[in-house]
Enzyme design. Structure first.
Site, short mmCIF file in Angstrom:
data_model
loop_
_atom_site.label_atom_id
_atom_site.label_comp_id
_atom_site.label_asym_id
_atom_site.label_seq_id
_atom_site.Cartn_x
_atom_site.Cartn_y
_atom_site.Cartn_z
N THR A 1 0.82 -1.21 0.00
CA THR A 1 0.00 0.00 0.00
C THR A 1 0.86 1.26 0.00
OG1 THR A 1 -1.78 -1.13 1.17
CG2 THR A 1 -1.77 1.27 1.28
N GLY B 1 -4.08 2.42 -2.68
CA GLY B 1 -4.58 1.51 -1.65
C GLY B 1 -5.39 0.40 -2.29
N ILE C 1 -26.25 -4.92 24.17
CA ILE C 1 -26.70 -5.79 25.26
C ILE C 1 -26.15 -5.30 26.59
CG2 ILE C 1 -26.44 -8.12 26.21
CD1 ILE C 1 -26.65 -9.14 23.29
N GLU D 1 -6.62 -5.26 3.98
CA GLU D 1 -6.58 -6.45 3.11
C GLU D 1 -7.71 -6.43 2.09
OE1 GLU D 1 -4.18 -8.48 2.94
OE2 GLU D 1 -3.12 -8.18 4.83
#
Length: 383
Positions: free
Chosen positions: A128, A133, A340, A366
């Site tokens: 990168t 990118g 929660i 990735e």
């Protein structure tokens, strides 16, 4: 179809789970606060000694040779305890695999034992760039032949383990007149090479224990023997290895999502409101049911992609599907877990807040979720 793990795969999974619970979990919160680096490096070395830095590397080079399914299982268990350690382990394995796949025998014999043994704390994947990118074919880092040397100039961005990697696989343009993506080669560059400079670590939202750095090349001279694989054929190598790396990141996300959901489940069983445990309320039961179902589906997708790769079959689309589904499901699971816990889920005293930050990047690095959808769509539309 046989969904049972082999004895060896079960052993790898159980060893990773045991180590993660004993050594990694207690240090994860410290790493998130900028502490615990000594323990982090101690744990990386211990993982190397256990064989986890070369899980799919031939034993003659110091690896474990246990295959991609075992790799996926191990990364998931490590990530349940510490996402920073998991991404370091995953990327180091990915670098080792690209070296094994395309390097010369001399290069493999020299570098792979150093990676697998932990002599190098980690290894770096320099693809990168600030302006390249999602489209790495647009890279500008160049390598120019000068006698018996190559001269590297340019910069790489967001390099995992940049500041402590012992060796980098670096992609650079070697034929500026070639068609886009055709004139790129890859090189092995050691950390202490003159002209290579690692910049300060990025200040990230999550996975703070894993250093992410820019890497600069300023007239960085490397020997002609540093070329890895065929000249001007490095872009194809990068694409192949990214597909394998997506299994690692999907597995990492799965581990974080499971950790978040398990914690939320245990909390719901103990927390009382309106005179009873909140686990009795159907709204929360359905949140947990959905999270566990999606994470199980993610596991199966990852196992399919890993099995295809392990058996030498085409797996790129399945890896994209697995990475896409696992990372998105894990993000949802972490946010459901926070919900929660209520206010506690927003409090750094509880791990759900860290899980939510750690998991966020998995749908970005990735290859973003959007790039995975593009890969899948192109594959299906090309029939």
């Amino acid at each position: 179809m046989n969904f049972e793990l082999t004895e060896e795969q079960q052993l790898i999974r159980d060893t990773a789970a045991d180590f993660a619970k004993r050594e990694l979990a207690a240090n994860a919160a410290a790493l998130d606060c900028g502490e615990g680096q000594d323990a982090f490096f101690t744990n990386l070395n211990a993982l190397a000694e256990l064989g986890f830095m070369g899980l799919n590397i031939d034993p003659r080079y110091g690896g474990s040779g246990v295959g991609t399914v075992a790799f996926s299982l191990a990364i998931t268990e490590i990530a349940r305890a510490c996402a920073s350690t998991a991404v370091t382990t995953s990327v180091t394995n990915m670098v080792a695999e690209v070296i094994q796949a395309v390097a010369s025998e001399e290069q493999k014999s020299y570098y792979l034992p150093k990676i697998c043994s932990g002599e190098y704390p980690a290894a770096g994947f320099c693809l990168t760039e600030p302006g390249a990118g999602s489209d790495p074919s647009g890279m500008r880092t160049s390598a120019v032949k000068d006698g018996d040397e190559w001269v590297l100039n340019g910069s790489k961005a967001y390099i995992t383990s940049g500041e402590f990697a012992g060796v980098f696989v670096v992609w650079a343009v070697t034929d500026k007149d070639a068609k886009r993506g055709k004139g790129i080669s890859c090189f092995l560059v050691e950390r202490e090479t003159a002209g290579l400079e690692v910049g300060p670590a990025e200040h990230k939202m999550g996975q703070k224990g894993s250093a992410t750095n820019p890497v600069y090349f300023d007239n960085c001279r490397i020997p002609a023997s540093a070329l890895m694989g065929e000249l001007n054929r490095g872009y194809q190598v990068a694409l192949g290895e990214l597909a394998g790396g997506r299994i690692g990141i999907g597995s990492l996300a799965l581990g974080v999502g499971l950790a978040a959901t398990d914690y939320a489940r245990d909390y719901a069983l103990e927390r009382e409101q309106f005179g009873q445990a909140i686990s009795n309320f159907q709204a929360l039961q359905w949140m947990l049911a959905d999270a566990y179902t999606e994470l199980e589906a993610a596991r199966l997708l990852l196992m399919q992609a890993a099995s295809l790769k392990e058996n030498g079959k085409d797996f790129a689309m399945q890896a994209s599907m697995a990475k896409l589904f696992a990372t998105e499901a894990a993000n949802r699971a972490c946010y459901s877990g926070q919900q929660i816990l209520g206010g506690h889920g927003y409090n750094r005293e509880y791990p759900l807040e860290r899980f939510a930050r750690d998991v966020r990047i998995t749908s970005i690095y990735e290859g973003t979720s959007e790039i995975q959808r593009l890969i899948i769509a192109r594959n299906k539309l090309s029939v």
